[in-house]
Design a protein around this motif. Structure first.
Motif, PDB file in Angstrom:
ATOM      1  N   PHE A  35     136.486 -17.705 -20.168  1.00 32.41           N
ATOM      2  CA  PHE A  35     135.981 -17.633 -18.811  1.00 32.41           C
ATOM      3  C   PHE A  35     136.726 -16.616 -17.978  1.00 32.41           C
ATOM      4  N   LEU A  36     138.131 -16.595 -18.230  1.00 30.39           N
ATOM      5  CA  LEU A  36     139.225 -15.671 -17.461  1.00 30.39           C
ATOM      6  C   LEU A  36     138.578 -14.313 -17.790  1.00 30.39           C
ATOM      7  N   ARG A  37     138.442 -13.743 -18.958  1.00 31.66           N
ATOM      8  CA  ARG A  37     138.105 -12.552 -19.211  1.00 31.66           C
ATOM      9  C   ARG A  37     136.603 -12.049 -18.842  1.00 31.66           C
ATOM     10  N   ASP A  38     135.976 -13.052 -18.582  1.00 29.49           N
ATOM     11  CA  ASP A  38     134.505 -12.542 -18.126  1.00 29.49           C
ATOM     12  C   ASP A  38     134.955 -12.415 -16.421  1.00 29.49           C
ATOM     13  N   LEU A  39     135.598 -13.418 -15.933  1.00 32.77           N
ATOM     14  CA  LEU A  39     135.769 -13.533 -14.385  1.00 32.77           C
ATOM     15  C   LEU A  39     136.541 -12.231 -13.947  1.00 32.77           C
ATOM     16  N   CYS A  40     137.591 -11.933 -14.609  1.00 35.91           N
ATOM     17  CA  CYS A  40     138.674 -11.170 -13.923  1.00 35.91           C
ATOM     18  C   CYS A  40     138.644  -9.726 -14.563  1.00 35.91           C
ATOM     19  N   THR A  41     139.059  -8.762 -13.916  1.00 37.19           N
ATOM     20  CA  THR A  41     139.250  -7.232 -14.561  1.00 37.19           C
ATOM     21  C   THR A  41     140.422  -7.467 -15.423  1.00 37.19           C
ATOM     22  N   PRO A  42     140.808  -6.699 -16.127  1.00 36.87           N
ATOM     23  CA  PRO A  42     142.069  -6.502 -16.763  1.00 36.87           C
ATOM     24  C   PRO A  42     143.498  -6.453 -15.978  1.00 36.87           C
ATOM     25  N   ALA A  43     143.298  -5.740 -14.881  1.00 36.98           N
ATOM     26  CA  ALA A  43     144.287  -5.701 -14.023  1.00 36.98           C
ATOM     27  C   ALA A  43     144.547  -7.088 -13.472  1.00 36.98           C
ATOM     28  N   GLU A  44     143.648  -7.826 -13.115  1.00 39.34           N
ATOM     29  CA  GLU A  44     143.931  -9.128 -12.219  1.00 39.34           C
ATOM     30  C   GLU A  44     144.417 -10.165 -13.325  1.00 39.34           C
ATOM     31  N   GLU A  46     146.223  -9.548 -16.048  1.00 41.90           N
ATOM     32  CA  GLU A  46     147.788  -9.018 -16.111  1.00 41.90           C
ATOM     33  C   GLU A  46     148.506  -9.607 -14.730  1.00 41.90           C
ATOM     34  N   ALA A  47     148.032  -9.416 -13.551  1.00 40.02           N
ATOM     35  CA  ALA A  47     148.573 -10.034 -12.357  1.00 40.02           C
ATOM     36  C   ALA A  47     148.811 -11.622 -12.482  1.00 40.02           C
ATOM     37  N   ILE A  48     147.670 -12.121 -12.957  1.00 41.86           N
ATOM     38  CA  ILE A  48     147.828 -13.787 -12.865  1.00 41.86           C
ATOM     39  C   ILE A  48     148.995 -14.205 -13.927  1.00 41.86           C
ATOM     40  N   ALA A  49     148.632 -13.263 -15.373  1.00 45.21           N
ATOM     41  CA  ALA A  49     149.688 -13.637 -16.455  1.00 45.21           C
ATOM     42  C   ALA A  49     151.045 -13.420 -16.163  1.00 45.21           C
ATOM     43  N   ASP A  50     151.247 -12.436 -15.297  1.00 48.37           N
ATOM     44  CA  ASP A  50     152.595 -11.916 -14.847  1.00 48.37           C
ATOM     45  C   ASP A  50     153.318 -13.112 -13.937  1.00 48.37           C
ATOM     46  N   ARG A  51     152.501 -13.575 -13.094  1.00 43.35           N
ATOM     47  CA  ARG A  51     152.989 -14.516 -12.296  1.00 43.35           C
ATOM     48  C   ARG A  51     153.368 -15.932 -13.178  1.00 43.35           C
ATOM     49  N   TRP A  52     152.391 -16.445 -14.086  1.00 42.75           N
ATOM     50  CA  TRP A  52     152.779 -17.488 -14.952  1.00 42.75           C
ATOM     51  C   TRP A  52     153.981 -17.154 -15.858  1.00 42.75           C
ATOM     52  N   LYS A  53     154.145 -16.096 -16.349  1.00 38.60           N
ATOM     53  CA  LYS A  53     155.332 -15.661 -17.196  1.00 38.60           C
ATOM     54  C   LYS A  53     156.585 -15.938 -16.202  1.00 38.60           C
ATOM     55  N   VAL A  54     156.447 -15.742 -15.082  1.00 38.89           N
ATOM     56  CA  VAL A  54     157.936 -16.044 -14.589  1.00 38.89           C
ATOM     57  C   VAL A  54     158.320 -17.371 -14.121  1.00 38.89           C
TER      58      VAL A  54
END
Length: 102
Positions: A35-44, A46-54
C-alpha cells in the motif's frame, strides 16, 4: 499550472481519517508495504523511512549529529522528529508501544 482550491479543514480531517482507516484495514506487513509503495513516491517513502529510522536513536538519547553520521538523515529532519516525539499527536509513541509488545 492548475490552481488548487484552499483545503477545507473538514475535508482534510475526513481525508486523513479515510487514509488511516485504509491502513487499519490491512492485515499484515506485506500489505502495508505494498500500500505504501502504491501510495507514495520513492522520495516520499525514503523521507518517511528516514523519520522512523531516527525514532529509536532519539529515544536512546543519541545526539542529532551522531544520528546524522550513523544514518545520513539530516539534523533538521531529526529535530522535526524529536519535536513530534515531544509535542506531537503521540502517534510515534503508540507505534513504539505496540512494537514493544510484539
Amino acid at each position: 499550472m492548475k490552481a488548487r482550491p484552499a483545503p477545507n479543514p473538514k475535508d482534510t480531517q475526513a481525508d486523513l481519517a479515510s487514509l488511516a482507516d485504509a491502513f487499519a484495514a490491512l492485515d499484515d506487513v506485506g500489505e502495508v508495504a505494498a500500500f505504501l509503495r502504491d501510495l507514495c513516491t520513492p522520495a516520499e517513502l525514503e523521507a518517511i523511512a528516514d523519520r522512523w529510522k531516527v525514532v529509536p536513536l532519539l529515544q536512546q538519547g543519541v545526539p542529532y549529529r551522531e544520528i546524522h553520521e550513523r544514518t545520513g538523515v539530516s539534523v533538521t529532519t531529526t529535530g522535526r522528529v524529536a519535536r513530534s516525539l515531544e509535542h506531537g499527536h503521540r502517534g510515534y509513541a503508540a507505534a513504539i508501544a505496540r512494537l514493544a509488545t510484539r
